[in-house]
Write a protein that holds these residues in place. Structure first.
Motif, short mmCIF file in Angstrom:
data_model
loop_
_atom_site.label_atom_id
_atom_site.label_comp_id
_atom_site.label_asym_id
_atom_site.label_seq_id
_atom_site.Cartn_x
_atom_site.Cartn_y
_atom_site.Cartn_z
N THR A 152 0.84 -1.20 0.00
CA THR A 152 0.00 0.00 0.00
C THR A 152 0.87 1.24 0.00
O THR A 152 1.92 1.27 0.64
N LYS B 30 -4.79 -0.21 -2.46
CA LYS B 30 -5.48 -0.92 -1.40
C LYS B 30 -6.94 -0.51 -1.34
O LYS B 30 -7.28 0.66 -1.50
N TYR C 106 -5.32 -6.82 -3.40
CA TYR C 106 -4.46 -5.66 -3.62
C TYR C 106 -4.09 -5.56 -5.11
O TYR C 106 -4.10 -6.55 -5.84
#
Length: 476
Positions: free
Chosen positions: A320, A443, A450
């Motif tokens: 992320t 994210k 993901y």
């Protein structure tokens, strides 16, 4: 106009230099040393900052090639950086600058860069038109127009031309997009030998190679037939405001042009060109700190470098990127988000971005929901979803994606410059997202996989870009 239609070295790699602090317009520029003076690029051979008030237009480079303004009524305090020159169209041109001899002496490779805010876009109006005023075959001129025509059938768009005495010796670079009105845009034309690149807002909108070689030095002596805002044929004068007009006697790199096109507060811009480390820079005056989480790495991008997300299963702690502050905080009625992405695999509901607070207020873009690219906005005022007819392909290629929201609630989705879906959001508005705490790239806030792919050239701002602007950013 095109003459065919009748009317129309070895340089050092020193940088272009940062821009001076803002005195007005839509946001400050770099706050380092100015373009002129100690530390300036010695290849900057002309710089009209338009901070004047009389008929003399001061060249603040070391060469002092001052221009002459025909009408002092053209000066305005509403520039991109401080004052500027407001041109008001007309045929012949109402307001223009006459250029002196010697500006382009001994110049082969070059960069011409400027800020312009168009009021109207008239065909063949010139930002600049430089030449020697002679007849063919000695005739030489070069120009840039926000709206020219070329080809069969004719295509209209921003055009740079260098004419070398005959139609067969004219280098034409035409980008089939038009600059918007009412917004500051940075344009640069970079030339080497028979190649030309037109940049808009730091992005290479068009490149032409292997054309005729018509170097700028052949425009000299140019003092009797060279202007800003006026052309050599009976075409309209420029109707718009011009600022920070610069000429270099070398070809700037894409990164250097992007520095000149610094967006100030217009939008946040992540180039992702760091190539190393755990942070990415927002190349704007918004300067949003951006942190790379575990697993996010660097790879070659659409331009320079890019962020690479290796994917991850739903429910896991995956790669992320987190923004420290909200890039949509100042949006009221409009917004735009655009980026280049390269998917390694299609993961349904994986996010390019997901900004929000909990599950009650959020906005996101997913390359695929199983049916198509999905853009959603949810707030206390309602729910808006817009799904494109197809997802973004994981085909080993870079694809440009964008979403815009206009003041009237019109929402447009784009893939590779094409408008693939339009909807209307009368209830949910950009102002609903002024406060958000979860600001993620790659994210989802839900139990989704993901992102498995790369992101480059991310731009987020509070104006709905036009279809032409999106097409320009998507050019290959």
């Amino acid at each position: 106009m095109l003459a065919a239609l009748p009317s129309c070295g070895d340089n050092s790699p020193s940088g272009p230099g940062p821009q001076k602090p803002d005195g007005g317009g839509s946001g400050s520029q770099h706050e380092d040393a100015g373009l002129d003076g100690p530390g300036a690029d010695p290849h900057l051979i002309l710089h009209y900052a338009f901070e004047d008030s009389a008929t003399a237009v001061t060249d603040s480079s070391s060469r002092q090639k001052d221009g002459t303004l025909n009408a002092v009524s053209g000066w305005t305090a509403d520039g991109r950086v401080g004052r500027a020159l407001a041109m008001t169209g007309g045929n012949p041109a109402n307001v223009f600058v006459s250029m002196p001899d010697g500006v382009l002496t001994d110049v082969d490779d070059f960069t011409i860069a400027f800020w312009v805010k168009m009021n109207t876009v008239a065909d063949w109006a010139r930002v600049y038109d430089f030449g020697n005023g002679l007849a063919d075959p000695q005739n030489r001129f070069m120009y840039f127009t926000p709206a020219g025509f070329s080809g069969v059938p004719a295509q209209r768009g921003t055009m740079a031309s260098s004419y070398g005495g005959a139609a067969s010796n004219e280098l034409v670079a035409l980008s089939p997009t038009i600059l918007p009105t009412g917004a500051w845009k940075h344009v640069a034309i970079v030339g080497t030998s028979g190649a030309r690149t037109i940049y808009v807002d730091g992005y290479p909108a068009l490149k032409v190679e292997n054309g005729p070689m018509v170097p700028p030095r052949e425009m000299e002596p140019m003092g009797n037939a060279s202007w800003l805002g006026k052309g050599r044929f009976p075409d309209p004068g420029l109707d718009g405001t011009l600022d920070e007009f610069m000429i270099y006697d070398r070809a700037l790199t894409q990164a250097e042009v992007a520095d000149l096109a610094w967006p100030g507060m217009d939008y946040s811009y992540w180039r992702f060109d760091e190539g190393t480390g755990g942070a990415a820079k927002d190349s704007s005056d918004r300067n949003i700190p951006t942190a790379l989480g575990t697993g996010v790495t660097w790879k070659p991008g659409r331009l320079g470098m890019a962020l690479d997300f290796p994917g991850g299963a739903a429910g896991a702690t995956g790669p992320t990127v987190t923004l420290a502050t909200n890039p949509l905080a100042n949006c009221t009625t409009e917004l735009s988000v655009s980026a280049w992405i390269k998917l390694d695999a299609v993961q349904n509901w994986a996010r390019v971005f997901d900004f929000g607070t909990g599950d009650t207020r959020f906005i996101y873009l997913a390359p695929s929901d199983g049916a198509g690219m999905h853009f959603a906005m949810v707030s206390e005022h309602g729910l808006f979803d817009l799904v494109a007819p197809a997802p973004v392909a994981a085909d080993g290629n870079w694809h440009h994606v964008a979403a815009t929201v206009a003041a009237d609630g019109t929402v447009n989705l784009y893939i590779d410059g094409a408008n693939v879906k339009t909807g209307s959001s009368p209830m949910v508005k950009p102002s609903d997202f002024a406060t958000m705490s979860d600001l993620w790239l790659g994210k989802s806030r839900f139990n989704d996989p993901y992102l498995d792919g790369a992101i480059d050239e991310l731009r987020i701002g509070c104006r709905a870009l036009t279809a032409d602007e999106i097409m320009t950013l998507s050019r290959r």
